[in-house]
Motif scaffolding. Structure first.
Motif, PDB file in Angstrom:
ATOM      1  N   GLY A  24     123.140  -7.252  32.373  1.00  0.00           N
ATOM      2  CA  GLY A  24     123.396  -7.557  30.969  1.00  0.00           C
ATOM      3  C   GLY A  24     122.423  -8.566  30.391  1.00  0.00           C
ATOM      4  O   GLY A  24     121.371  -8.854  30.961  1.00  0.00           O
ATOM      5  N   HIS A  25     122.800  -9.115  29.252  1.00  0.00           N
ATOM      6  CA  HIS A  25     121.883 -10.013  28.554  1.00  0.00           C
ATOM      7  C   HIS A  25     121.722 -11.347  29.267  1.00  0.00           C
ATOM      8  O   HIS A  25     120.808 -12.111  28.935  1.00  0.00           O
ATOM      9  CB  HIS A  25     122.359 -10.239  27.111  1.00  0.00           C
ATOM     10  CG  HIS A  25     123.628 -11.032  26.992  1.00  0.00           C
ATOM     11  ND1 HIS A  25     124.855 -10.509  27.291  1.00  0.00           N
ATOM     12  CD2 HIS A  25     123.851 -12.307  26.600  1.00  0.00           C
ATOM     13  CE1 HIS A  25     125.789 -11.417  27.078  1.00  0.00           C
ATOM     14  NE2 HIS A  25     125.212 -12.526  26.665  1.00  0.00           N
ATOM     15  N   GLN A  26     122.553 -11.647  30.252  1.00  0.00           N
ATOM     16  CA  GLN A  26     122.400 -12.890  30.989  1.00  0.00           C
ATOM     17  C   GLN A  26     121.358 -12.786  32.099  1.00  0.00           C
ATOM     18  O   GLN A  26     121.016 -13.779  32.737  1.00  0.00           O
ATOM     19  CB  GLN A  26     123.744 -13.334  31.582  1.00  0.00           C
ATOM     20  CG  GLN A  26     124.805 -13.648  30.541  1.00  0.00           C
ATOM     21  CD  GLN A  26     124.521 -14.931  29.754  1.00  0.00           C
ATOM     22  OE1 GLN A  26     123.468 -15.535  29.899  1.00  0.00           O
ATOM     23  NE2 GLN A  26     125.457 -15.333  28.928  1.00  0.00           N
ATOM     24  N   SER A  27     120.863 -11.586  32.365  1.00  0.00           N
ATOM     25  CA  SER A  27     119.789 -11.448  33.342  1.00  0.00           C
ATOM     26  C   SER A  27     118.497 -12.009  32.755  1.00  0.00           C
ATOM     27  O   SER A  27     118.180 -11.787  31.585  1.00  0.00           O
ATOM     28  CB  SER A  27     119.585  -9.972  33.696  1.00  0.00           C
ATOM     29  OG  SER A  27     118.413  -9.805  34.460  1.00  0.00           O
ATOM     30  N   TYR A  62     123.692 -17.902  24.233  1.00  0.00           N
ATOM     31  CA  TYR A  62     123.483 -16.711  23.400  1.00  0.00           C
ATOM     32  C   TYR A  62     124.412 -16.718  22.184  1.00  0.00           C
ATOM     33  O   TYR A  62     124.827 -15.674  21.706  1.00  0.00           O
ATOM     34  CB  TYR A  62     123.615 -15.417  24.206  1.00  0.00           C
ATOM     35  CG  TYR A  62     122.374 -15.119  25.030  1.00  0.00           C
ATOM     36  CD1 TYR A  62     121.387 -14.248  24.571  1.00  0.00           C
ATOM     37  CD2 TYR A  62     122.166 -15.748  26.253  1.00  0.00           C
ATOM     38  CE1 TYR A  62     120.239 -14.000  25.315  1.00  0.00           C
ATOM     39  CE2 TYR A  62     121.024 -15.510  27.003  1.00  0.00           C
ATOM     40  CZ  TYR A  62     120.063 -14.634  26.526  1.00  0.00           C
ATOM     41  OH  TYR A  62     118.925 -14.401  27.265  1.00  0.00           O
ATOM     42  N   TYR A 145     121.907  -4.080  17.250  1.00  0.00           N
ATOM     43  CA  TYR A 145     122.742  -4.217  18.439  1.00  0.00           C
ATOM     44  C   TYR A 145     124.196  -4.383  18.015  1.00  0.00           C
ATOM     45  O   TYR A 145     124.522  -5.299  17.261  1.00  0.00           O
ATOM     46  CB  TYR A 145     122.300  -5.436  19.264  1.00  0.00           C
ATOM     47  CG  TYR A 145     123.110  -5.638  20.514  1.00  0.00           C
ATOM     48  CD1 TYR A 145     122.903  -4.847  21.635  1.00  0.00           C
ATOM     49  CD2 TYR A 145     124.101  -6.622  20.580  1.00  0.00           C
ATOM     50  CE1 TYR A 145     123.657  -5.020  22.798  1.00  0.00           C
ATOM     51  CE2 TYR A 145     124.855  -6.809  21.732  1.00  0.00           C
ATOM     52  CZ  TYR A 145     124.622  -5.998  22.835  1.00  0.00           C
ATOM     53  OH  TYR A 145     125.370  -6.174  23.975  1.00  0.00           O
ATOM     54  N   ALA A 148     127.922  -3.165  24.014  1.00  0.00           N
ATOM     55  CA  ALA A 148     127.513  -2.577  25.288  1.00  0.00           C
ATOM     56  C   ALA A 148     128.405  -1.426  25.729  1.00  0.00           C
ATOM     57  O   ALA A 148     128.394  -1.056  26.897  1.00  0.00           O
ATOM     58  CB  ALA A 148     127.494  -3.658  26.370  1.00  0.00           C
ATOM     59  N   THR A 153     125.415   0.984  23.528  1.00  0.00           N
ATOM     60  CA  THR A 153     124.569   0.231  24.441  1.00  0.00           C
ATOM     61  C   THR A 153     123.088   0.529  24.208  1.00  0.00           C
ATOM     62  O   THR A 153     122.724   1.681  23.952  1.00  0.00           O
ATOM     63  CB  THR A 153     124.937   0.527  25.913  1.00  0.00           C
ATOM     64  OG1 THR A 153     124.034  -0.162  26.765  1.00  0.00           O
ATOM     65  CG2 THR A 153     124.870   2.008  26.222  1.00  0.00           C
ATOM     66  N   THR A 201     115.781  -7.654  18.713  1.00  0.00           N
ATOM     67  CA  THR A 201     114.868  -8.365  19.593  1.00  0.00           C
ATOM     68  C   THR A 201     113.442  -7.846  19.430  1.00  0.00           C
ATOM     69  O   THR A 201     113.220  -6.698  19.036  1.00  0.00           O
ATOM     70  CB  THR A 201     115.291  -8.211  21.062  1.00  0.00           C
ATOM     71  OG1 THR A 201     115.393  -6.820  21.388  1.00  0.00           O
ATOM     72  CG2 THR A 201     116.632  -8.879  21.304  1.00  0.00           C
ATOM     73  N   ARG A 233     127.262 -12.102  16.054  1.00  0.00           N
ATOM     74  CA  ARG A 233     126.221 -13.066  16.409  1.00  0.00           C
ATOM     75  C   ARG A 233     126.088 -14.183  15.387  1.00  0.00           C
ATOM     76  O   ARG A 233     125.879 -15.343  15.740  1.00  0.00           O
ATOM     77  CB  ARG A 233     124.875 -12.346  16.565  1.00  0.00           C
ATOM     78  CG  ARG A 233     123.786 -13.243  17.123  1.00  0.00           C
ATOM     79  CD  ARG A 233     122.449 -12.523  17.249  1.00  0.00           C
ATOM     80  NE  ARG A 233     122.528 -11.316  18.070  1.00  0.00           N
ATOM     81  CZ  ARG A 233     121.477 -10.578  18.404  1.00  0.00           C
ATOM     82  NH1 ARG A 233     120.263 -10.925  17.987  1.00  0.00           N
ATOM     83  NH2 ARG A 233     121.618  -9.499  19.149  1.00  0.00           N
ATOM     84  N   HIS A 373     113.535 -19.050  23.893  1.00  0.00           N
ATOM     85  CA  HIS A 373     113.499 -17.643  24.307  1.00  0.00           C
ATOM     86  C   HIS A 373     112.300 -16.973  23.638  1.00  0.00           C
ATOM     87  O   HIS A 373     112.084 -17.160  22.434  1.00  0.00           O
ATOM     88  CB  HIS A 373     114.792 -16.939  23.898  1.00  0.00           C
ATOM     89  CG  HIS A 373     115.067 -15.676  24.650  1.00  0.00           C
ATOM     90  ND1 HIS A 373     114.299 -14.547  24.514  1.00  0.00           N
ATOM     91  CD2 HIS A 373     116.027 -15.370  25.567  1.00  0.00           C
ATOM     92  CE1 HIS A 373     114.781 -13.587  25.290  1.00  0.00           C
ATOM     93  NE2 HIS A 373     115.828 -14.073  25.956  1.00  0.00           N
ATOM     94  N   HIS A 376     114.040 -13.256  21.640  1.00  0.00           N
ATOM     95  CA  HIS A 376     115.404 -13.150  21.105  1.00  0.00           C
ATOM     96  C   HIS A 376     115.608 -14.296  20.126  1.00  0.00           C
ATOM     97  O   HIS A 376     115.108 -15.395  20.335  1.00  0.00           O
ATOM     98  CB  HIS A 376     116.396 -13.268  22.262  1.00  0.00           C
ATOM     99  CG  HIS A 376     117.822 -12.929  21.930  1.00  0.00           C
ATOM    100  ND1 HIS A 376     118.611 -13.711  21.110  1.00  0.00           N
ATOM    101  CD2 HIS A 376     118.610 -11.900  22.328  1.00  0.00           C
ATOM    102  CE1 HIS A 376     119.816 -13.178  21.029  1.00  0.00           C
ATOM    103  NE2 HIS A 376     119.851 -12.076  21.749  1.00  0.00           N
TER     104      HIS A 376
END
Length: 425
Positions: A24-27, A62, A145, A148, A153, A201, A233, A373, A376
């Motif tokens: 996911g986005h935490q990777s 995030y 976005y 997911a 997704t 992104t 967001r 970042h 992002h």
């Protein structure tokens, strides 16, 4: 002295027990090589990784960190309710209180449904629109976005064409493109989805133009469809109302999450009276959706949103950062593209097609204690101070010098994975 030995050790262990080492986005696999994957603690505007390196954190988890990590008042409300009861056989009365507060603050909203993730809220919005209209087609902006789940997704692996059936795409802020998508939907239009700003992104952010936002509202009214603003967001970061209140347009549904409880797990779907029955007659639930402690945290967060100058403070700090970064970049012969609202900054280099300058600069910042970042949008939180911004600018100046002295840099090879992403997402 910056080090990452503990982080490397945790990554090696994670590879054995977590698919891909992280998901996911935490990777961090698409970030510069030494970016930390694991963190130990957080307080206010600061974050400490597994090796105890300290950062001014401009990602704010995030987005959930609005008033500072570990905010005393918010966390006290959470803990007090946790001791009384959290995930029980039914919700506490706090659910009603929170619903009353949110509907009083968000001008288009007459009712609320609570859930856990932004994806929950956007998926419910889609279901309610289809239930309200008894139609199937949703119109969405290319590259936006919305979560997911298989229908939205950004990576198609594990999905089927049927998961994405009945979707038509338009270009954000392009009225002609939006009109063409609605025309293609014909008599089957259920909803138009819109992001509060264009915050995709890797590309410049854009505020919605009044013409685009008004036309989206008109097209929904003309076709008896619902207008949905996905405010997960940006909710309460741009306004004390739905973000499209800034352009004077009210949606029928809006999805919320991230900052509404300052990081405690809760999200929400807010809706207008016209969609109440459609919302009441879908089936949507979750074992933890009705947990009381996050609702207590959200109530305290709502009070701070109403009663403090957090919004003006983050806007002022964001502009201070933007101006200072431009000045520092120019001193070293660089030009930046800083787009979107200053309190949700996206910062990229001009003339950097391979992202090599951006990656080198972000890594230099990170190793000096500033967590940015490279592709992002980021976030300003209310716990940040002018001193934090000024320190960031000092570090940024040093990082620009590092990139300048490095000379010509090769393109970032790891970004070749972007070819796997959907053309539409």
């Amino acid at each position: 002295m910056w080090t990452n030995s503990e982080d490397k050790s945790l990554r090696q262990r994670a590879e054995a027990v977590i698919p891909g080492g992280m998901y996911g986005h935490q990777s961090v696999r698409l970030l510069p090589d030494d970016y930390p994957q694991f963190f130990e603690r957080a307080s206010g505007a600061y974050l400490w990784d597994a090796d105890d390196n300290k950062y001014i954190d401009y990602m704010c988890g995030y987005g959930p960190n609005l008033f500072g990590y570990g905010h005393e008042g918010i966390d006290a409300a959470y803990i007090a309710q946790l001791k009384k009861g959290d995930t029980m056989t039914g919700p506490s009365g706090l659910m009603v209180e929170l619903a009353e507060q949110m509907t009083s603050m968000v001008s288009h909203a007459d009712w609320v449904m609570f859930c856990k993730n932004g994806t929950d809220a956007t998926t419910m919005a889609m279901m309610i629109a289809r239930n309200f209209t008894q139609k199937k087609t949703i119109v969405l902006a290319k590259g936006a976005y919305h979560g997911a789940a298989p229908w939205c997704t950004p990576l198609k692996n594990g999905t089927t064409p049927n998961d994405r059936a009945n979707q038509i795409f338009y270009t954000y802020n392009d009225v002609e493109s939006l009109e063409a998508a609605v025309k293609e939907a014909g008599d089957d239009l259920a909803a138009i989805f819109a992001a509060p700003i264009k915050h995709d992104t890797f590309i410049d952010q854009e505020d919605p133009t009044p013409e685009y936002a008004r036309r989206a509202r008109e097209l929904c009214d003309e076709n008896d469809a619902l207008l949905i603003v996905d405010d997960v967001r940006a909710g309460f970061r741009l306004a004390r109302d739905c973000s499209w209140s800034r352009v004077g347009v009210k949606p029928d549904l809006s999805s919320w999450g991230k900052a509404i409880a300052n990081g405690h797990p809760i999200s929400a779907l807010l809706g207008a009276e016209k969609a109440r029955n459609a919302a009441a007659t879908i089936y949507a639930t979750g074992s933890y959706w009705f947990s009381a402690a996050p609702m207590a945290a959200a109530i305290e967060t709502m009070k701070l949103i109403r009663d403090t100058d957090y919004l003006e403070h983050t806007q002022t700090l964001g502009q201070r950062l933007r101006t200072g970064l431009d000045e520092a970049a120019n001193r070293h012969g660089f030009a930046l593209r800083q787009t979107g609202p200053a309190e949700l900054p996206l910062i990229m280099f001009e003339e950097d097609p391979g992202y090599s300058k951006g990656y080198a600069w972000n890594e230099a910042l990170m190793k000096r204690g500033v967590y940015f970042h490279p592709w992002h949008n980021m976030f300003i939180c209310a716990a940040m101070t002018e001193a934090d911004i000024d320190h960031t600018l000092e570090v940024a100046d040093q990082a620009f010098k590092t990139v300048r002295d490095a000379g010509t840099l090769p393109p970032v090879e790891k970004l070749a994975i972007l070819s796997m992403l959907s053309d539409e997402h």
